[in-house]
Design a protein around this motif. Structure first.
Motif, PDB file in Angstrom:
ATOM      1  N   GLU A  18      47.153 113.215  11.611  1.00 39.67           N
ATOM      2  CA  GLU A  18      48.203 113.751  12.474  1.00 39.67           C
ATOM      3  C   GLU A  18      47.604 113.968  13.855  1.00 39.67           C
ATOM      4  O   GLU A  18      46.558 114.589  13.995  1.00 39.67           O
ATOM      5  CB  GLU A  18      48.726 115.075  11.932  1.00 39.67           C
ATOM      6  CG  GLU A  18      49.466 114.932  10.616  1.00 39.67           C
ATOM      7  CD  GLU A  18      50.085 116.247  10.189  1.00 39.67           C
ATOM      8  OE1 GLU A  18      50.601 116.969  11.056  1.00 39.67           O
ATOM      9  OE2 GLU A  18      50.040 116.527   8.997  1.00 39.67           O
ATOM     10  N   LEU A  19      48.276 113.446  14.883  1.00 41.41           N
ATOM     11  CA  LEU A  19      47.777 113.553  16.250  1.00 41.41           C
ATOM     12  C   LEU A  19      48.934 113.781  17.201  1.00 41.41           C
ATOM     13  O   LEU A  19      49.963 113.115  17.108  1.00 41.41           O
ATOM     14  CB  LEU A  19      47.040 112.272  16.655  1.00 41.41           C
ATOM     15  CG  LEU A  19      46.660 112.149  18.134  1.00 41.41           C
ATOM     16  CD1 LEU A  19      45.576 113.160  18.490  1.00 41.41           C
ATOM     17  CD2 LEU A  19      46.221 110.746  18.453  1.00 41.41           C
ATOM     18  N   ALA A  20      48.760 114.731  18.113  1.00 41.80           N
ATOM     19  CA  ALA A  20      49.702 114.931  19.213  1.00 41.80           C
ATOM     20  C   ALA A  20      48.869 115.135  20.467  1.00 41.80           C
ATOM     21  O   ALA A  20      47.904 115.896  20.458  1.00 41.80           O
ATOM     22  CB  ALA A  20      50.603 116.132  18.956  1.00 41.80           C
ATOM     23  N   ALA A  21      49.220 114.433  21.530  1.00 40.68           N
ATOM     24  CA  ALA A  21      48.512 114.570  22.811  1.00 40.68           C
ATOM     25  C   ALA A  21      49.552 114.701  23.904  1.00 40.68           C
ATOM     26  O   ALA A  21      50.563 114.012  23.888  1.00 40.68           O
ATOM     27  CB  ALA A  21      47.624 113.358  23.054  1.00 40.68           C
ATOM     28  N   MET A  22      49.306 115.602  24.831  1.00 43.58           N
ATOM     29  CA  MET A  22      50.280 115.818  25.892  1.00 43.58           C
ATOM     30  C   MET A  22      49.600 116.242  27.179  1.00 43.58           C
ATOM     31  O   MET A  22      48.537 116.853  27.158  1.00 43.58           O
ATOM     32  CB  MET A  22      51.297 116.870  25.467  1.00 43.58           C
ATOM     33  CG  MET A  22      50.685 118.204  25.125  1.00 43.58           C
ATOM     34  SD  MET A  22      51.753 119.273  24.161  1.00 43.58           S
ATOM     35  CE  MET A  22      51.552 118.563  22.540  1.00 43.58           C
ATOM     36  N   GLY A  23      50.191 115.858  28.280  1.00 43.90           N
ATOM     37  CA  GLY A  23      49.723 116.309  29.581  1.00 43.90           C
ATOM     38  C   GLY A  23      48.356 115.786  29.966  1.00 43.90           C
ATOM     39  O   GLY A  23      47.940 114.702  29.570  1.00 43.90           O
ATOM     40  N   ASP A  24      47.660 116.583  30.745  1.00 45.90           N
ATOM     41  CA  ASP A  24      46.345 116.246  31.284  1.00 45.90           C
ATOM     42  C   ASP A  24      45.289 116.894  30.395  1.00 45.90           C
ATOM     43  O   ASP A  24      45.090 118.102  30.444  1.00 45.90           O
ATOM     44  CB  ASP A  24      46.244 116.767  32.716  1.00 45.90           C
ATOM     45  CG  ASP A  24      44.895 116.537  33.348  1.00 45.90           C
ATOM     46  OD1 ASP A  24      44.087 115.771  32.785  1.00 45.90           O
ATOM     47  OD2 ASP A  24      44.639 117.131  34.406  1.00 45.90           O
ATOM     48  N   GLN A  25      44.626 116.097  29.571  1.00 44.78           N
ATOM     49  CA  GLN A  25      43.656 116.648  28.636  1.00 44.78           C
ATOM     50  C   GLN A  25      42.247 116.731  29.198  1.00 44.78           C
ATOM     51  O   GLN A  25      41.354 117.256  28.569  1.00 44.78           O
ATOM     52  CB  GLN A  25      43.601 115.824  27.338  1.00 44.78           C
ATOM     53  CG  GLN A  25      44.900 115.735  26.609  1.00 44.78           C
ATOM     54  CD  GLN A  25      45.589 114.415  26.836  1.00 44.78           C
ATOM     55  OE1 GLN A  25      44.964 113.425  27.152  1.00 44.78           O
ATOM     56  NE2 GLN A  25      46.890 114.405  26.692  1.00 44.78           N
ATOM     57  N   SER A  26      42.027 116.226  30.385  1.00 42.23           N
ATOM     58  CA  SER A  26      40.684 116.203  30.965  1.00 42.23           C
ATOM     59  C   SER A  26      40.587 117.191  32.118  1.00 42.23           C
ATOM     60  O   SER A  26      41.368 117.111  33.058  1.00 42.23           O
ATOM     61  CB  SER A  26      40.342 114.803  31.477  1.00 42.23           C
ATOM     62  OG  SER A  26      39.138 114.857  32.217  1.00 42.23           O
ATOM     63  N   PRO A  27      39.635 118.108  32.089  1.00 41.49           N
ATOM     64  CA  PRO A  27      39.511 119.041  33.207  1.00 41.49           C
ATOM     65  C   PRO A  27      38.998 118.372  34.480  1.00 41.49           C
ATOM     66  O   PRO A  27      38.932 118.993  35.522  1.00 41.49           O
ATOM     67  CB  PRO A  27      38.514 120.070  32.698  1.00 41.49           C
ATOM     68  CG  PRO A  27      37.717 119.351  31.686  1.00 41.49           C
ATOM     69  CD  PRO A  27      38.668 118.349  31.055  1.00 41.49           C
TER      70      PRO A  27
END
Length: 100
Positions: free
Chosen positions: A39-48
């Motif tokens: 299960e995977l969910a990714a959203m927005g800007d994940q890198s600082p």
């Protein structure tokens, strides 16, 4: 909100008042994957390090790892606002994070 509803809202506004400026600026993409126990969910800007979080003094990255359950979660908060997230192995909070 699903892109179709966002598009429908703009279409309805244009039909109701053609002289009113209503535009569709695109939808937020939130990929979710469920495949063979993943299960995977990714959203927005994940890198600082990306442009949204260009001032690292105002950026906080919070991670949670539970190797026994196969869970990895990462939140990126910039200037006190959630700007990105990755949820792997446990996506139950994806809806809440999307709203934030």
């Amino acid at each position: 909100m699903a892109p179709v509803w966002e598009q429908a809202r703009v279409a309805a506004a244009v039909l109701a008042d053609p002289s009113s400026p209503s535009t569709y600026s695109g939808s937020t993409s939130i990929p979710r994957l469920k495949a063979a126990g993943i299960e995977l969910a990714a959203m927005g800007d994940q890198s600082p390090l990306d442009e949204v979080a260009d001032d690292l003094d105002d950026t906080e990255v919070v991670t949670f790892v539970d190797r026994a359950r196969g869970v990895y979660q990462k939140l990126v908060v910039h200037e006190g606002r959630l700007v990105g997230a990755i949820l792997l192995g446990d996506t139950r909070n994806a809806g809440t994070l999307t709203q934030l």
